[in-house]
Design an enzyme around this catalytic site. Sequence first.
Site, PDB file in Angstrom:
ATOM      1  N   ARG A  76     -23.028   7.800 -54.098  1.00  0.00           N
ATOM      2  CA  ARG A  76     -23.708   6.529 -54.391  1.00  0.00           C
ATOM      3  C   ARG A  76     -24.997   6.353 -53.593  1.00  0.00           C
ATOM      4  O   ARG A  76     -25.879   5.595 -54.012  1.00  0.00           O
ATOM      5  CB  ARG A  76     -22.745   5.346 -54.148  1.00  0.00           C
ATOM      6  CG  ARG A  76     -21.668   5.283 -55.216  1.00  0.00           C
ATOM      7  CD  ARG A  76     -20.705   4.112 -55.062  1.00  0.00           C
ATOM      8  NE  ARG A  76     -19.778   4.086 -56.179  1.00  0.00           N
ATOM      9  CZ  ARG A  76     -18.616   3.444 -56.187  1.00  0.00           C
ATOM     10  NH1 ARG A  76     -18.214   2.765 -55.115  1.00  0.00           N
ATOM     11  NH2 ARG A  76     -17.832   3.466 -57.246  1.00  0.00           N
ATOM     12  N   ARG A  92     -13.457  14.842 -55.345  1.00  0.00           N
ATOM     13  CA  ARG A  92     -13.337  13.946 -54.181  1.00  0.00           C
ATOM     14  C   ARG A  92     -12.311  14.468 -53.166  1.00  0.00           C
ATOM     15  O   ARG A  92     -11.342  15.129 -53.539  1.00  0.00           O
ATOM     16  CB  ARG A  92     -13.001  12.523 -54.660  1.00  0.00           C
ATOM     17  CG  ARG A  92     -14.147  11.949 -55.478  1.00  0.00           C
ATOM     18  CD  ARG A  92     -13.840  10.575 -56.006  1.00  0.00           C
ATOM     19  NE  ARG A  92     -13.687   9.612 -54.929  1.00  0.00           N
ATOM     20  CZ  ARG A  92     -13.272   8.364 -55.129  1.00  0.00           C
ATOM     21  NH1 ARG A  92     -12.975   7.944 -56.359  1.00  0.00           N
ATOM     22  NH2 ARG A  92     -13.152   7.535 -54.124  1.00  0.00           N
ATOM     23  N   ASP A 151     -17.499  -1.222 -51.689  1.00  0.00           N
ATOM     24  CA  ASP A 151     -17.742  -1.053 -53.126  1.00  0.00           C
ATOM     25  C   ASP A 151     -18.925  -1.890 -53.626  1.00  0.00           C
ATOM     26  O   ASP A 151     -19.358  -1.740 -54.770  1.00  0.00           O
ATOM     27  CB  ASP A 151     -16.486  -1.425 -53.926  1.00  0.00           C
ATOM     28  CG  ASP A 151     -15.356  -0.428 -53.679  1.00  0.00           C
ATOM     29  OD1 ASP A 151     -15.639   0.719 -53.291  1.00  0.00           O
ATOM     30  OD2 ASP A 151     -14.188  -0.808 -53.874  1.00  0.00           O
ATOM     31  N   GLY A 207      -9.306   7.207 -57.577  1.00  0.00           N
ATOM     32  CA  GLY A 207      -8.936   7.699 -56.250  1.00  0.00           C
ATOM     33  C   GLY A 207      -7.704   6.975 -55.720  1.00  0.00           C
ATOM     34  O   GLY A 207      -6.851   7.575 -55.061  1.00  0.00           O
TER      35      GLY A 207
END
Length: 432
Positions: free
Chosen positions: A347, A125, A316, A96
């Site tokens: 996620r 995305r 993250d 990304g």
Amino acid sequence: MLSASGPLVGTVRPPSDKSLTHRAYILAAMAEPGVPSTILRPLAGEDCDATLAALVECGHDIERFEAWENGEEPMTLVQPGPWQSPTIPLDCGNSGTTMRLLCGVLASRPGLSATLIGDPSLSRRPMGRVVVPLRSMGAEISGETAPLQIEGQRLQGVDYESPVASAQVKSSLLLAGLNASGTTWIKEPAQSRDHTERMLDALGVTLMKDDDGRIGVMGGQTWGPMLFRVPGDVSSAAFLMVAAALVPGSQVRLIDVGVNPTRTGILDVLEAAGAAVSLDIPREETGEPVADVTVRGDCPLSAFEVGGPLVPRLIDEIPVLAVLATQCQGRTCFRDAKELRVKESDRIAVMAHGLASMGASVEELEDGLAISGPTPLKGAAIDATGDHRVAMAFAVASLIAEGVTTITGTESVRTSYPDFLADLMSLGGSTG
Ligand code: S3P
């Protein structure tokens, strides 16, 4: 199958920082032609390699020295050439950061024409978050998901308020603004990582900040070559930190870790959970704070809260912190983290599903997770859905699980941490 038959003990230098490597490559290519820039110890992972390959296609010369020769660190030399239209689509792979930052860089080069493509995950995305504000600067970009077709234009500065705290959005606009007329301002709802700003500052570029939290850059500024040494990635180190906190008796020292305050939410949370974390030898490398971090695994762990402005500081790390939460006393809540649904995978859903199959008490929330613990984990078959951080989070979970865990989709670790398994085994983790 991974397991920890005893404590994890030893010293690891985590792989170099992914965000910093991307930015060093891009800003080196945007420098005045002449002397090449030297990037020492760049991350040799697939995401940053995609950025490098795209820059070569756009007319820049790259020379890589990968081995440690005569005590020299691995390095990449970037010689900026005149920007040219690539003759093939630029493949951003799984990255990304590559796609969003290059959007800003390429859309602001009049006459340049480029197509950006990505793997199936990246192609899903959202790119509208950079494409829409870039269009308001005059950019011609078709598509709001990959493939994106860019026809470079002379852009004008804008004053943009981003609905998401995203360093990729902020950086894309700042990089476009450097080649636009007038001043480009960006405001974000919470502070995201500030590596672009620090690196530009170190290169002598003037950035403006106002009391309202806006960051501005005037177009037309130039800079010369850089010498940048990339510190270790705190987001990669996070897996080993959590592993150390979870496996009793562990003591893991992580050296040369970037500890930029916009990235150290993981350290704050480990401390809040009661883990023993210490930082020493604090230093600075080209405007970025660096330290050695030691984590010990001999403390009882308690539930913690993640939400609000803390989220971008550890975005993250949430997959591996979710694993930590399963072993904490009480109910841990991750809120305000809807962003996780548009990362390399969803996620929130993938972690909720995988942890539940390992026996954790986990509730999927619209914008996060609620996890009650401690619960013993048991081995399970996990699909990491090609997401590197999910794969590594479950590898950490498997260290403390009873029975066999099999994880599919682990090749993805090549994007950010190719030596993950080797590092874990060097500390005492074993496969069997
Ligand atoms: C990154 C920023 C973060 C992070 C990503 C790398 C960067 O994304 O999740 O891994 O290098 O700017 P967002 O800032 O878009 O959340």
